[in-house]
Design an enzyme around this catalytic site. Sequence first.
Site, PDB file in Angstrom:
ATOM      1  N   CYS A   6       0.847  -1.198   0.000  1.00  0.00           N
ATOM      2  CA  CYS A   6       0.000   0.000   0.000  1.00  0.00           C
ATOM      3  C   CYS A   6       0.882   1.246   0.000  1.00  0.00           C
ATOM      4  CB  CYS A   6      -0.932   0.013   1.212  1.00  0.00           C
ATOM      5  SG  CYS A   6      -2.406  -1.013   1.025  1.00  0.00           S
ATOM      6  N   ASP A  29      10.769  -6.314  -8.724  1.00  0.00           N
ATOM      7  CA  ASP A  29      11.031  -6.959  -7.437  1.00  0.00           C
ATOM      8  C   ASP A  29      12.449  -6.611  -6.971  1.00  0.00           C
ATOM      9  OD1 ASP A  29       9.591  -9.683  -5.975  1.00  0.00           O
ATOM     10  OD2 ASP A  29      11.668  -9.197  -5.442  1.00  0.00           O
ATOM     11  N   ASN A  85       1.496 -16.175  -4.909  1.00  0.00           N
ATOM     12  CA  ASN A  85       1.642 -17.030  -3.734  1.00  0.00           C
ATOM     13  C   ASN A  85       0.566 -16.639  -2.733  1.00  0.00           C
ATOM     14  OD1 ASN A  85       3.958 -18.172  -4.881  1.00  0.00           O
ATOM     15  ND2 ASN A  85       5.252 -16.540  -4.076  1.00  0.00           N
ATOM     16  N   HIS A  98      -0.425  -9.830  -4.913  1.00  0.00           N
ATOM     17  CA  HIS A  98       0.516  -9.446  -5.965  1.00  0.00           C
ATOM     18  C   HIS A  98       0.754 -10.633  -6.874  1.00  0.00           C
ATOM     19  CE1 HIS A  98       2.744 -10.867  -2.435  1.00  0.00           C
ATOM     20  NE2 HIS A  98       3.638 -11.376  -3.265  1.00  0.00           N
TER      21      HIS A  98
HETATM   22  P1  AMP Z   1       5.751 -13.207  -1.909  1.00  0.00           P
HETATM   23  O1  AMP Z   1       6.885 -13.916  -1.210  1.00  0.00           O
HETATM   24  O2  AMP Z   1       5.083 -13.984  -2.973  1.00  0.00           O
HETATM   25  O3  AMP Z   1       4.794 -12.618  -0.901  1.00  0.00           O
HETATM   26  O4  AMP Z   1       6.435 -12.004  -2.688  1.00  0.00           O
HETATM   27  C1  AMP Z   1       6.854 -10.826  -2.088  1.00  0.00           C
HETATM   28  C2  AMP Z   1       7.879 -10.232  -2.983  1.00  0.00           C
HETATM   29  O5  AMP Z   1       8.016  -8.870  -2.676  1.00  0.00           O
HETATM   30  C3  AMP Z   1       9.283 -10.850  -2.852  1.00  0.00           C
HETATM   31  O6  AMP Z   1       9.673 -11.368  -4.121  1.00  0.00           O
HETATM   32  C4  AMP Z   1      10.142  -9.676  -2.406  1.00  0.00           C
HETATM   33  O7  AMP Z   1      11.431  -9.707  -2.980  1.00  0.00           O
HETATM   34  C5  AMP Z   1       9.339  -8.489  -2.891  1.00  0.00           C
HETATM   35  N1  AMP Z   1       9.524  -7.234  -2.175  1.00  0.00           N
HETATM   36  C6  AMP Z   1       9.432  -7.024  -0.843  1.00  0.00           C
HETATM   37  N2  AMP Z   1       9.608  -5.725  -0.560  1.00  0.00           N
HETATM   38  C7  AMP Z   1       9.807  -5.093  -1.755  1.00  0.00           C
HETATM   39  C8  AMP Z   1      10.034  -3.732  -2.137  1.00  0.00           C
HETATM   40  N3  AMP Z   1      10.100  -2.738  -1.234  1.00  0.00           N
HETATM   41  N4  AMP Z   1      10.203  -3.460  -3.452  1.00  0.00           N
HETATM   42  C9  AMP Z   1      10.142  -4.453  -4.378  1.00  0.00           C
HETATM   43  N5  AMP Z   1       9.909  -5.732  -4.078  1.00  0.00           N
HETATM   44  C10 AMP Z   1       9.753  -6.062  -2.790  1.00  0.00           C
HETATM   45 ZN    ZN Z   2      -1.819  -3.241   1.154  1.00  0.00          ZN
END
Ligand code: AMP
Ligand code: ZN
Length: 112
Positions: A6, A29, A85, A98
């Site tokens: 958010c 990412d 996921n 996402h």
């Molecule tokens: P998930 O594990 O499927 O919930 O994916 C979360 C993803 O968010 C992971 O691949 C992280 O590397 C990515 N992530 C977390 N924080 C950030 C951020 N500030 N900017 C870009 N990607 C992020």
């Molecule tokens: Zn949110």
Amino acid sequence: MDCIFCKIAAGIIPSKKAYEDDKVLAFYDLDPQAPVHILIIPKEHIESAAEINADNSAIIAHIFEAAAKIAKDLNLEKGFRIVTNCGEEGGQTVKHLHFHLLAGRMLAWPPG
Ligand code: AMP
Ligand code: ZN
């Protein structure tokens, strides 16, 4: 607002944008798992795929429209994968819906 995605959607936390419109944001990412690794999120907070219902499901079609535009823009004609996921055993670490868009290498199947 206690949700990192958010905050990214609101511009409070910076991100490298790949696509944006009034309803969705796509950004790179931070920890890429493939040469192209983009996250596509609804700007509206939805916790996960488990929270999709008749009232909010239109955003999913919109996210996939955005994904197809991004794939065209980035010339991903060799292919790509979209994955979300959901929950602990699904490997979800950020509790804002996402979709990972992965491309640029041969992707293994089934995933680990
Ligand atoms: P998930 O594990 O499927 O919930 O994916 C979360 C993803 O968010 C992971 O691949 C992280 O590397 C990515 N992530 C977390 N924080 C950030 C951020 N500030 N900017 C870009 N990607 C992020
Ligand atoms: Zn949110």
